[in-house]
Design an enzyme around this catalytic site. Structure first.
Site, PDB file in Angstrom:
ATOM      1  N   LYS A   1       0.948  -1.321   0.142  1.00  0.00           N
ATOM      2  CA  LYS A   1       0.000   0.013  -0.099  1.00  0.00           C
ATOM      3  C   LYS A   1       0.800   1.419  -0.056  1.00  0.00           C
ATOM      4  O   LYS A   1       0.511   2.145  -0.483  1.00  0.00           O
ATOM      5  CB  LYS A   1      -0.885  -0.044   1.262  1.00  0.00           C
ATOM      6  CG  LYS A   1      -2.001  -1.176   1.176  1.00  0.00           C
ATOM      7  CD  LYS A   1      -3.311  -0.812   0.266  1.00  0.00           C
ATOM      8  CE  LYS A   1      -4.129  -2.026   0.167  1.00  0.00           C
ATOM      9  NZ  LYS A   1      -5.085  -1.998  -0.592  1.00  0.00           N
TER      10      LYS A   1
ATOM     11  N   GLU B   1      -9.596   5.603   3.401  1.00  0.00           N
ATOM     12  CA  GLU B   1     -10.571   4.698   3.891  1.00  0.00           C
ATOM     13  C   GLU B   1      -9.304   3.528   3.907  1.00  0.00           C
ATOM     14  O   GLU B   1      -8.295   3.570   3.381  1.00  0.00           O
ATOM     15  CB  GLU B   1     -11.413   4.361   2.965  1.00  0.00           C
ATOM     16  CG  GLU B   1     -10.966   3.089   1.780  1.00  0.00           C
ATOM     17  CD  GLU B   1      -9.904   3.909   0.804  1.00  0.00           C
ATOM     18  OE1 GLU B   1      -9.653   5.115   0.588  1.00  0.00           O
ATOM     19  OE2 GLU B   1      -8.984   3.030   0.274  1.00  0.00           O
TER      20      GLU B   1
ATOM     21  N   SER C   1       1.703  -9.727  -0.729  1.00  0.00           N
ATOM     22  CA  SER C   1       1.344  -8.413  -0.514  1.00  0.00           C
ATOM     23  C   SER C   1       1.483  -7.716   0.841  1.00  0.00           C
ATOM     24  O   SER C   1       1.719  -6.662   0.858  1.00  0.00           O
ATOM     25  CB  SER C   1      -0.097  -8.296  -1.041  1.00  0.00           C
ATOM     26  OG  SER C   1      -0.997  -9.064  -0.245  1.00  0.00           O
TER      27      SER C   1
HETATM   28  C1  LIG Z   1      -1.369  -6.807   2.812  1.00  0.00           C
HETATM   29  C2  LIG Z   1      -2.545  -6.731   1.888  1.00  0.00           C
HETATM   30  N1  LIG Z   1      -2.796  -7.352   0.666  1.00  0.00           N
HETATM   31  C3  LIG Z   1      -3.841  -7.105  -0.192  1.00  0.00           C
HETATM   32  C4  LIG Z   1      -4.925  -6.212   0.189  1.00  0.00           C
HETATM   33  C5  LIG Z   1      -6.060  -6.129  -0.701  1.00  0.00           C
HETATM   34  O1  LIG Z   1      -5.964  -4.749  -1.484  1.00  0.00           O
HETATM   35  P1  LIG Z   1      -5.890  -4.766  -2.966  1.00  0.00           P
HETATM   36  O2  LIG Z   1      -6.493  -5.911  -3.600  1.00  0.00           O
HETATM   37  O3  LIG Z   1      -6.154  -3.430  -3.332  1.00  0.00           O
HETATM   38  O4  LIG Z   1      -4.431  -4.988  -3.328  1.00  0.00           O
HETATM   39  C6  LIG Z   1      -4.807  -5.535   1.499  1.00  0.00           C
HETATM   40  C7  LIG Z   1      -5.970  -4.484   1.727  1.00  0.00           C
HETATM   41  O5  LIG Z   1      -5.723  -3.932   2.840  1.00  0.00           O
HETATM   42  C8  LIG Z   1      -3.783  -5.760   2.419  1.00  0.00           C
HETATM   43  O6  LIG Z   1      -3.352  -5.050   3.455  1.00  0.00           O
END
Ligand SMILES: Cc1ncc(COP(=O)(O)O)c(C=O)c1O
Length: 394
Positions: free
Chosen positions: A89, A111, A376
């Site tokens: 993020k 948000e 992620s």
């Molecule tokens: C570690 C992590 N992965 C994935 C996501 C999902 O968001 P996005 O689909 O925008 O990557 C989030 C959302 O808070 C997150 O914290």
């Protein structure tokens, strides 16, 4: 480019800016600023330097030997979990905050679901001396408590969203409502959702992920493209970033993994592309879970970051055109995968990323395949949830 946004903000049938008149000026102003600044050398140098020295990029592309052995293939984890603040993020939060500065904005709103985007925004606001207010669903405040404490320590005001399912959708509703009433604020949206130009802008800032994967693969294997890229999808920003520079390489198989919650047919799910139909949510036309009267069906997932009834318009387009394959994983499958990664690789993943890991069980890889999985985020924020179920899964 076949999968690029057009002038009006559409990816095929999806996208656009379906917003109240009062927000029209904000979106236009943002579009102008994005066009004016984001491709200048000065902006790119500042963005790149912060990504390098503040975030710690490039994030490693780690060959996971034990996971590879288990699935009899070559699995590489793109370690977004090692970024400062613990997830992907921050890439986008920095990009948008740098734009806000150039537009002379001093107040930021955001948000958050899992709290990672809230923490990233609060962090960047501390760094750049911006006032920060974060909207977060009441349920998420309870299940992601460590991130709430971090935001507060960083000086952000956290405002609970108490309507609907008290999760990400409701936090986004509150943020949009606040933005309409306070148009002088800059709204840093955390995913590839919202009215044009947000989905394209967030994709652009997150595309550093696939840019790095290409050169890292080249270093390791002498070729820039893998056989598969796998990522979880809430709104879809980490997946958009991981897919972006492979969209036109049709031989790269893109796998997006949604949260099935208690099961796709259980009524407690966030598997948007399977359960969704075309409609408008948070300012863009996309796929979303709605009833026959167009009312949003409340989503459910154990993972706060995937607990969202829509997907970004790019993903709706990738789904409809078949460019990406959409799978899903239940709470149970994600937890299994989280404990497995922890046990065999010594990496505690975020609950969101665990959904991408769970997809490995559903694939049929060849031994020579190169599989890149976007990890992620890290699991520190989810330890309480993991501890509650550790007897069952460890
Ligand atoms: C570690 C992590 N992965 C994935 C996501 C999902 O968001 P996005 O689909 O925008 O990557 C989030 C959302 O808070 C997150 O914290």
């Amino acid at each position: 480019m076949k999968y690029e946004v057009n002038e009006k903000g559409f990816y095929g049938d999806f996208g656009g800016a379906f917003i109240p008149e009062l927000l029209h000026h904000n979106c236009e102003e943002l579009k102008e600023a994005l066009d004016k600044y984001s491709d200048t050398e000065e902006f790119k140098n500042e963005f790149d330097l912060l990504l390098k020295d503040y975030v710690g990029r490039p994030s490693p592309l780690y060959y996971a030997p034990n996971l590879s052995k288990k699935y009899n293939t070559n699995i590489l984890l793109k370690r977004e979990d090692l970024n400062h603040t613990g997830a992907h993020k921050v890439n986008n939060a920095i990009g948008q905050a740098l734009l806000a500065k150039r537009m002379g904005k001093t107040k930021i709103i955001a948000e958050t679901g899992a709290g990672q985007h809230g923490v990233a925004t609060a962090t960047v606001c501390a760094l750049l001396d911006l006032e920060c207010t974060v909207f977060m669903g009441e349920i998420d405040i309870a299940r992601q408590a460590p991130n709430v404490a971090r935001m507060q320590m960083l000086g952000a005001k956290v405002i609970p969203a108490t309507s609907g399912s008290k999760t990400l959708k409701d936090a986004t509703n509150e943020a949009i409502r606040y933005w309409i009433n306070n148009p002088e604020t800059f709204y840093i949206i955390g995913s590839v959702v919202g009215p044009h130009p947000y989905p394209a802008m967030v994709t652009k800032f997150q595309s550093i992920i696939s840019e790095e994967i290409r050169f890292q693969l080249n270093e390791k294997y002498g070729k820039e493209t893998p056989d598969y890229v796998i990522a979880c999808v809430g709104g879809g920003s980490n997946a958009a970033g991981a897919f972006y520079h492979f969209l036109d390489d049709e031989n790269v198989i893109l796998i997006a993994v949604e949260a099935a919650g208690l099961g796709v047919e259980s009524g407690e799910t966030a598997a948007t592309t399977i359960k969704g139909t075309e409609g408008i949510i948070h300012g863009s036309r996309t796929l979303l879970m709605q009833d026959k009267d167009g009312q949003i069906v409340e989503p459910y997932s154990i993972s706060a970051g995937l607990d969202y009834p829509g997907v970004g318009p790019l993903h709706a387009h990738l789904f409809k055109t078949g460019r990406a394959e959409f799978l899903n994983a239940t709470d149970d499958e994600a937890l299994e995968a989280a404990f497995l990664l922890t046990k065999i690789e010594g990496i505690i993943p975020a609950l969101e990323s665990s959904h991408a890991l769970a997809a490995l069980e559903k694939m049929n890889f060849k031994p020579q395949d190169i599989v890149v999985l976007n990890l992620s985020g890290r699991g520190d924020k989810d330890l309480e949830t993991y501890m509650k179920v550790s007897e069952k899964y460890s």
